[in-house]
Design a protein around this motif. Sequence first.
Motif, PDB file in Angstrom:
ATOM      1  N   ARG A 131       2.799   4.731  -5.321  1.00  0.00           N
ATOM      2  CA  ARG A 131       3.620   3.899  -4.447  1.00  0.00           C
ATOM      3  C   ARG A 131       3.332   2.404  -4.555  1.00  0.00           C
ATOM      4  O   ARG A 131       4.171   1.596  -4.192  1.00  0.00           O
ATOM      5  CB  ARG A 131       3.433   4.356  -2.988  1.00  0.00           C
ATOM      6  N   GLU A 273       0.481 -11.421   3.819  1.00  0.00           N
ATOM      7  CA  GLU A 273       1.652 -10.653   3.390  1.00  0.00           C
ATOM      8  C   GLU A 273       2.949 -11.396   3.692  1.00  0.00           C
ATOM      9  O   GLU A 273       3.873 -11.422   2.887  1.00  0.00           O
ATOM     10  CB  GLU A 273       1.656  -9.274   4.066  1.00  0.00           C
ATOM     11  N   ASP A 277       5.877 -12.782   1.065  1.00  0.00           N
ATOM     12  CA  ASP A 277       7.307 -12.495   1.189  1.00  0.00           C
ATOM     13  C   ASP A 277       8.121 -13.784   1.290  1.00  0.00           C
ATOM     14  O   ASP A 277       9.208 -13.902   0.706  1.00  0.00           O
ATOM     15  CB  ASP A 277       7.556 -11.615   2.415  1.00  0.00           C
ATOM     16  N   PHE A 298      15.410  -3.209  -1.535  1.00  0.00           N
ATOM     17  CA  PHE A 298      13.991  -2.958  -1.384  1.00  0.00           C
ATOM     18  C   PHE A 298      13.590  -2.904   0.082  1.00  0.00           C
ATOM     19  O   PHE A 298      12.754  -2.077   0.467  1.00  0.00           O
ATOM     20  CB  PHE A 298      13.188  -4.049  -2.105  1.00  0.00           C
ATOM     21  N   GLN A 299      14.155  -3.760   0.905  1.00  0.00           N
ATOM     22  CA  GLN A 299      13.852  -3.739   2.333  1.00  0.00           C
ATOM     23  C   GLN A 299      14.259  -2.416   2.958  1.00  0.00           C
ATOM     24  O   GLN A 299      13.548  -1.865   3.805  1.00  0.00           O
ATOM     25  CB  GLN A 299      14.563  -4.897   3.053  1.00  0.00           C
ATOM     26  N   ARG A 301      14.455   0.460   1.402  1.00  0.00           N
ATOM     27  CA  ARG A 301      13.511   1.455   0.911  1.00  0.00           C
ATOM     28  C   ARG A 301      12.176   1.339   1.637  1.00  0.00           C
ATOM     29  O   ARG A 301      11.578   2.340   2.035  1.00  0.00           O
ATOM     30  CB  ARG A 301      13.291   1.272  -0.597  1.00  0.00           C
ATOM     31  N   ARG A 302      11.703   0.123   1.833  1.00  0.00           N
ATOM     32  CA  ARG A 302      10.425  -0.106   2.506  1.00  0.00           C
ATOM     33  C   ARG A 302      10.458   0.421   3.940  1.00  0.00           C
ATOM     34  O   ARG A 302       9.486   0.974   4.435  1.00  0.00           O
ATOM     35  CB  ARG A 302      10.114  -1.606   2.496  1.00  0.00           C
ATOM     36  N   GLY A 305      11.068   4.728   3.918  1.00  0.00           N
ATOM     37  CA  GLY A 305      10.090   5.628   3.322  1.00  0.00           C
ATOM     38  C   GLY A 305      10.782   6.773   2.605  1.00  0.00           C
ATOM     39  O   GLY A 305      11.972   6.731   2.312  1.00  0.00           O
ATOM     40  N   ARG A 314       2.032   7.860   6.321  1.00  0.00           N
ATOM     41  CA  ARG A 314       1.945   6.397   6.374  1.00  0.00           C
ATOM     42  C   ARG A 314       1.425   5.956   7.738  1.00  0.00           C
ATOM     43  O   ARG A 314       0.634   5.014   7.839  1.00  0.00           O
ATOM     44  CB  ARG A 314       3.314   5.772   6.107  1.00  0.00           C
ATOM     45  N   LEU A 323       3.644  -2.592   7.126  1.00  0.00           N
ATOM     46  CA  LEU A 323       5.059  -2.957   7.126  1.00  0.00           C
ATOM     47  C   LEU A 323       5.356  -3.982   8.207  1.00  0.00           C
ATOM     48  O   LEU A 323       6.143  -4.910   8.005  1.00  0.00           O
ATOM     49  CB  LEU A 323       5.923  -1.709   7.329  1.00  0.00           C
ATOM     50  N   TYR A 326       4.303  -7.517   7.050  1.00  0.00           N
ATOM     51  CA  TYR A 326       5.281  -8.221   6.230  1.00  0.00           C
ATOM     52  C   TYR A 326       6.295  -8.941   7.127  1.00  0.00           C
ATOM     53  O   TYR A 326       6.584 -10.127   6.944  1.00  0.00           O
ATOM     54  CB  TYR A 326       6.041  -7.235   5.332  1.00  0.00           C
TER      55      TYR A 326
END
Length: 377
Positions: A131, A273, A277, A298-299, A301-302, A305, A314, A323, A326
């Motif tokens: 990951r 972090e 970003d 990507f956001q 997906r982040r 999960g 997680r 998370l 970020y």
Amino acid sequence: MTSIGDAEMVDWKLAVATATRLAKPGPEVSRDEAREVVAELRRHAKASERHVREFTRMTSAGEGADTPVLVVDRAGWVRANVAGFRAVLGPLLDKMQDRRGNLPGGAVLGAVGGKVTGVELGMLLSFLASRVLGQYETFAPASRDMPGSAAAGGRLLLVAPNIVQVERELEVDPHDFRLWVCLHEETHRTQFTAVPWLRDHIEGEIQAFLGETEVDPVTLLERIREAVQSLAGGRPPEEDGEARVGRSIVELVQTPAQREILGRLTAVMSLLEGHADYVMDGVGPRVVPSVVEIREKFQKRRATGAGRLDAALRKLLGLDAKLRQYRDGERFVRAVVDEVGMDGFNRVWTSPNTLPTKAEIAKPADWVARVHRQPEG
């Protein structure tokens, strides 16, 4: 050094072997494709150096040449992180060793505990190894197969198979995505190479946290086992409820003193972090043509999960807190830069006293008022 009797409390070699064996195979690529991915990541890492430093106005001694960029596979990431864990956890394991004689189950742990812990640590690393896209590895000592900074051992890891896997899953331009990832990770390298005291400060906080740990080896094994059983499906989330997966491993072993230290660590990690970003978004539009599409996908997906089991693990490992770091950290950096500019924001790197508190991460104006009403230096 970290053994019970003749057996290590953590069998580190077994942890590496277990993680390497259990890690999922990477995406299928030809030998030529693999060589091109590695070469491109190295080029992007070098280009990112200049982009990040121009944007942040942070300068690293020696232009960062002393801190290597390593393009690794999943097994290489595992080896680097086990070395880091071994360096950081050494004092805690020594403390646990000193207490072992008075603990229930100490004899059993002396015989098999190191191998049990090694296997279970390896199982956790096998989950994470597929990951992580990149990582600035801060604490592990340099070795022949894993070189690091001569001064502090730092190195930047780019996990090639994971980057390829994610760019395929998101169906984004691979060349743009690779540069976008490098911008984020290079920001972390710049943070540590341009701020010489930062590594020692974070390590000091971590050691202070571990120094307050009162957990015995049996309890620690139970915490690790909870995470592994969640991963393996032995205790589905719906059967154990929030009492089992509602808190992370770190939260489960905290003392009141540790909560204070963890608050400071959370603030500095949110800063690091969020800053990465912010820089990635600031530089991206100038050098990554499809950055808007990449960021959006990507956001999503982040945040989502890979499913319920993934989300439960997680949470147990504390990755949900990352998370939030970020999001909250990026909001802090953006608000401060909007208020006092990049040079004003960069006063955050002056000393540990100018780092934001956890409360100031949530209220950036309080940090501005505190730091910018003080005399420079």
